[in-house]
Design a protein around this motif. Structure first.
Motif, short mmCIF file in Angstrom:
data_model
loop_
_atom_site.label_atom_id
_atom_site.label_comp_id
_atom_site.label_asym_id
_atom_site.label_seq_id
_atom_site.Cartn_x
_atom_site.Cartn_y
_atom_site.Cartn_z
N CYS B 18 0.84 -1.21 0.00
CA CYS B 18 0.00 0.00 0.00
C CYS B 18 0.87 1.25 0.00
O CYS B 18 0.60 2.20 -0.75
CB CYS B 18 -0.93 0.02 1.23
N SER B 21 2.54 1.56 -3.38
CA SER B 21 1.53 1.94 -4.37
C SER B 21 1.26 3.44 -4.27
O SER B 21 1.20 4.16 -5.28
CB SER B 21 0.26 1.13 -4.12
N TYR B 22 1.10 3.92 -3.04
CA TYR B 22 0.87 5.34 -2.84
C TYR B 22 2.05 6.16 -3.37
O TYR B 22 1.88 7.15 -4.09
CB TYR B 22 0.64 5.65 -1.34
N PHE B 25 2.10 6.08 -7.30
CA PHE B 25 1.09 6.91 -7.97
C PHE B 25 1.24 8.39 -7.62
O PHE B 25 0.97 9.26 -8.45
CB PHE B 25 -0.32 6.41 -7.65
N TRP B 153 -9.41 21.76 3.12
CA TRP B 153 -9.46 20.43 2.50
C TRP B 153 -9.34 20.50 0.99
O TRP B 153 -9.22 19.48 0.33
CB TRP B 153 -10.73 19.69 2.92
N GLU B 154 -9.36 21.71 0.42
CA GLU B 154 -9.13 21.83 -1.02
C GLU B 154 -7.65 21.71 -1.34
O GLU B 154 -7.29 21.46 -2.50
CB GLU B 154 -9.63 23.18 -1.52
N TRP B 156 -5.33 20.00 0.91
CA TRP B 156 -4.69 18.86 1.54
C TRP B 156 -5.73 17.77 1.75
O TRP B 156 -6.83 18.06 2.15
CB TRP B 156 -4.08 19.27 2.90
N PRO B 157 -5.38 16.47 1.51
CA PRO B 157 -4.09 16.02 1.00
C PRO B 157 -3.89 16.36 -0.48
O PRO B 157 -4.87 16.38 -1.23
CB PRO B 157 -4.15 14.51 1.20
N ILE B 159 -2.80 14.72 -2.91
CA ILE B 159 -3.18 13.69 -3.89
C ILE B 159 -4.64 13.83 -4.30
O ILE B 159 -5.04 13.42 -5.39
CB ILE B 159 -2.87 12.26 -3.37
N ALA B 160 -5.44 14.45 -3.43
CA ALA B 160 -6.85 14.64 -3.77
C ALA B 160 -7.01 15.57 -4.96
O ALA B 160 -8.00 15.52 -5.68
CB ALA B 160 -7.61 15.22 -2.56
N ARG B 161 -6.01 16.42 -5.19
CA ARG B 161 -6.11 17.38 -6.29
C ARG B 161 -5.66 16.78 -7.62
O ARG B 161 -6.11 17.19 -8.67
CB ARG B 161 -5.25 18.62 -6.00
N HIS B 163 -5.06 13.16 -8.33
CA HIS B 163 -5.07 11.71 -8.50
C HIS B 163 -5.80 11.27 -9.77
O HIS B 163 -5.65 10.14 -10.20
CB HIS B 163 -5.70 11.02 -7.28
N LEU B 164 -6.58 12.16 -10.40
CA LEU B 164 -7.32 11.78 -11.61
C LEU B 164 -6.64 12.29 -12.87
O LEU B 164 -7.28 12.39 -13.91
CB LEU B 164 -8.75 12.31 -11.52
N PHE B 166 -4.78 11.06 -15.06
CA PHE B 166 -4.32 10.07 -16.03
C PHE B 166 -4.31 10.58 -17.45
O PHE B 166 -3.39 10.30 -18.23
CB PHE B 166 -5.20 8.81 -15.95
N ASP B 167 -5.37 11.33 -17.80
CA ASP B 167 -5.46 11.81 -19.18
C ASP B 167 -4.48 12.94 -19.46
O ASP B 167 -4.30 13.32 -20.62
CB ASP B 167 -6.89 12.30 -19.46
#
Lengths: 474, 342
Positions: B18, B21-22, B25, B153-154, B156-157, B159-161, B163-164, B166-167
């Motif tokens: 885990c 993996s973190y 990515f 929370w916008e 941190w964390p 990765i929330a900003r 993580h998508l 891919f494109d």
């Protein structure tokens, strides 16, 4: 409870203190934690649930007095129903729509529909003598405001909940298998909600925003997506609620028992939102006579129950239509179940499963629409639009303007869901229970994939509102 | 092996997977801009206690201060530890972060941000300021001081900003997976511009002082106290750009603060001639110098630093070999962009 970082941190803090304090204080501590959580979510919601707790506790004690039983149980139920109807009908009262009015904030408290049904079931069970009055107001508060299930249920029965509280005092931090169950339920719940439901929701919204310009196939695609969205949204929340509740030794009702594996609509309603359907069965359908007074009366009772079910979700006509559709489907199923011959094939096996799924999907159109007129318009477009002017490719370019990555992820996740739920159905277990039953190394492998999937595919972050759940509005 | 030991081993492998993996990515999907993220991130790749001069502040630093030239001509081991529109409260936390890993002799702070941006919470480039910094109590404090409560929370964390993304992945994202620490060490924060946009020389006749916000002044004072506590020399300066009367108000006020605290101050907008700055050729835009402008400015700045501060010449020392590679890389990029290199 909402699936947010705040909720996760809150639960961790409560959990840490829960295992540190003396066990005799645990129930009271959980009750106070629950009400604090509700107040942190919304002060009006906190005040309302506190008031309802005092009302339920007080009336419960009065119902416990034999000569006052009938009058206070009737009055109690009537007041609950009246307040529920008032809340659902707020749209009719302009003064309640004024968002600056204090009344507006109190008339739409979070989770009300769910816990008021719990109060009704409590009063009826007291009246029937299957329950004794709750003397401890903190236990009543815990029953109504228990935060893993606050907002969207499940609708627990007092007797079942009290049994769970017996575990709370004796619960030890380490118990073989419990933590594994916690993680499985929470991870699977979060995966359902954040990876599948919230992603589908983006595209369902896009389709509904421009459905008049889309072709039939796209609109059918939208209807199918919504079926999976609402299931994964609600089931995901329910699994997570079960998992979080297990941290404290309280086992909540499994609200979803693989509903899309149902072979007929009657079976669907034994698997979908089980706590609501069993509540309607026990407190409405059976008192009306159930199936004890002949087929005709059974059909009428079924229609009444589903009418109420629709109303419970909202008093606007689209919800009533959704409820009545299910009523007609259920009534038809009642008649088909009595019939012999080829009719039986329509409510069993793969044909039955497909038919049930399509019927439910059709009804969800009414559930999703903002109004009855919009639902009918959507259906008419779906049936008559044919191929859109630019072809299906044009529709998909509107939905996926830059890349089709999300389309691939959606299709793969729905396929995965169907396969896993099929396997779970073979073993007659829920998906979390299926995983829990596997060897530990299999569980770890699944958990790793779930965690990685949530991390890189989850719809969360500043651009997304994952706290929002479809059933929060009820 | 007993069943319990097997379970513990399985759990350990699971946990490690885990974490890996973190890390994988996060490394792949993280945003890699050179508006502050690369500068903050690659600080951690620098050899310990190798940075003698840290330049801090806004993009005026990492666009205008040529760390390669400082090394080549003066032997100054410098690092541009800056980010776009960086407010002074973030500079303060950057300074604390810097001092966890480095022992700078001198910190040079550019003052453009407090002059130009007056809001107490500035979100336009906040992500570029935050994303490259490692998670720590210092970062938590940085976030808390930079964001209003409902916006925390916008950011941190992180990765929330992203993580998508891919494109949006490019070759740079995939290459970063295999970039070694040694390779990252040759980046010193300097990211020059190569466009030429003629500018009009500003008029400088502001006699008044003021205009700095309370929050900026508080954090400037904290920076001054922190440098005194850590025995770090502090140099407050303004790099050349097309300044305005409003901006000059603030610089005059900071000059007063510098005098009160015995701190060196230089608004280099008064020394265009000394730098031989050419308004037709040396600017990328009205806020930043281009490569040739940054060379002239850095030459001037380097000589001022050498004159007024005791900064050792680190050339020829193995520990500082990453600066040699840095010079090579910057020169290659300048030649590619069509700028002459001495």
């Amino acid at each position: 409870m909402t699936l947010t970082i705040f909720s996760a941190l809150y639960i961790l803090c409560v959990c840490a203190l829960f295992y540190l304090i003396q066990s005799r204080f645990r129930v009271g501590f959980l009750a106070l934690s629950a009400i604090c959580y509700v107040f942190l979510l919304s002060v009006p919601a906190g005040l309302t649930v506190t008031a309802v707790t005092l009302f339920a506790w007080g009336f419960g004690l009065l119902i416990g007095i034999p000569r006052l039983r009938s009058i206070f149980s009737t009055l109690g139920v009537a007041l609950c129903v009246a307040f529920l109807l008032l809340m659902k009908s707020y749209a009719r009262f302009p003064f309640l729509q004024d968002e600056t009015s204090p009344l507006h904030r109190f008339i739409l408290p979070i989770g009300f529909s769910f816990y008021i049904f719990q109060v009704i079931s409590y009063f009826v069970d007291l009246h029937r003598g299957t329950l004794t009055p709750e003397k401890d107001p903190l236990k009543m508060l815990l029953y109504l405001a228990w935060f893993p299930k606050f907002i969207s249920g499940p609708i627990e029965r007092k007797a079942d909940f009290d049994k769970q509280l017996e575990n709370v005092r004796t619960l030890r931090f380490y118990e073989p298998g419990r933590w594994s169950r916690v993680f499985q339920y929470v991870l699977i719940g979060v995966f359902y909600k954040v990876v599948i439901a919230d992603r589908l929701g983006i595209y369902v919204d896009r389709i509904w925003e421009s459905y008049t310009e889309m072709g039939s196939i796209s609109l059918l695609f939208g209807a199918l997506l919504y079926s999976f969205q609402i299931y994964c949204d609600f089931a995901g929340y329910s699994y997570a609620a079960i998992g979080f509740s297990l941290l404290f030794g309280i086992r909540l009702t499994d609200n979803f028992l693989l509903p899309y594996q149902s072979k007929n609509i009657s079976e669907f309603w034994r698997r979908w939102h089980y706590s609501l359907s069993s509540w309607l069965r026990d407190y409405l359908y059976i008192p009306l006579g159930g199936n004890r007074k002949g087929t005709a009366r059974k059909v009428i009772n079924t229609l009444i129950v589903f009418f109420i079910c629709g109303l419970w979700h909202g008093e606007s006509l689209n919800f009533v239509a959704w409820g009545m559709l299910h009523g007609f489907f259920s009534a038809a199923d009642v008649l088909l179940s009595d019939a012999s011959g080829w009719h039986g094939k329509l409510r069993s096996g793969l044909p039955g499963q497909i038919l049930t799924f399509l019927a439910v999907t059709f009804a969800w159109i009414f559930f999703r629409a903002d109004a009855l007129k919009v639902a009918i318009d959507y259906i008419l477009h779906m049936l008559s639009a044919g191929i859109s002017p630019g072809g299906i490719g044009a529709d998909f370019r509107v939905l996926f303007p830059a890349h089709i990555t999300d389309l691939v992820i959606m299709c793969c996740s729905i396929l995965l869901l169907m396969i896993v739920e099929y396997l779970a159905e073979l073993e007659k277990k829920s998906v979390p229970a299926l995983i829990i039953g596997k060897p530990y190394y299999v569980q770890y492998a699944v958990d790793f994939l779930l965690i990685t999937g949530i991390m890189i595919l989850g719809i969360y972050g500043p651009a997304h509102d994952t706290a929002r759940m479809i059933y929060m509005q009820f | 092996m007993t069943k319990k030991r097997k379970q513990i081993l399985a759990f350990s492998i699971f946990f490690l997977m885990c974490v890996l993996s973190y890390a994988f990515f996060d490394r792949l999907l993280s945003i890699k801009t050179e508006h502050g993220i690369a500068q903050a991130r690659d600080l951690y790749a620098q050899p310990r206690n190798s940075i003698d001069v840290a330049f801090m502040g806004s993009s005026h630093i990492h666009c205008d201060v040529n760390t390669a030239l400082l090394w080549e001509e003066y032997g100054i081991a410098a690092y541009d530890y800056s980010a776009a529109e960086q407010p002074l409260w973030i500079t303060y936390y950057y300074l604390k972060e810097l001092c966890k890993y480095q022992d700078p002799k001198l910190v040079v702070i550019d003052l453009y941000s407090p002059a130009r941006f007056k809001e107490d919470y500035q979100y336009n480039w906040l992500e570029d300021n935050l994303a490259g910094v490692r998670f720590s109590l210092n970062k938590v404090q940085m976030i808390l001081d930079s964001c209003e409560y409902d916006k925390i929370w916008e950011f941190w964390p992180s990765i929330a900003r992203y993580h998508l993304r891919f494109d949006e992945l490019t070759g740079e994202d995939w290459d970063y997976l295999t970039t070694t620490r040694r390779e990252r060490a040759s980046f010193k924060g300097y990211t020059p511009y190569y466009i030429v946009t003629p500018q009009e020389e500003p008029l400088l006749d502001q006699e008044y002082s003021g205009g700095i916000t309370l929050k900026s002044e508080i954090y400037l004072q904290k920076i001054i106290e922190y440098c005194k506590e850590k025995d770090i020399s502090l140099f407050l300066m303004v790099s050349p750009y097309i300044t305005t009367q409003e901006d000059e108000l603030v610089y005059n006020r900071v000059h007063e603060i510098a005098l009160m605290n015995g701190i060196a101050f230089n608004s280099t907008n008064y020394f265009y001639n000394a730098m031989d700055l050419n308004f037709e050729e040396d600017f990328n835009d009205n806020s930043h110098l281009n490569y040739s402008g940054s060379c002239k400015f850095t030459e001037y700045l380097g000589s001022e630093i050498k004159k007024n501060f005791d900064i050792p010449d680190r050339r020829g020392n193995d520990k500082w070999e990453s600066w040699d590679r840095h010079v090579q890389e910057i020169n290659e990029k300048a030649i590619e962009a069509g700028f002459p290199v001495n």
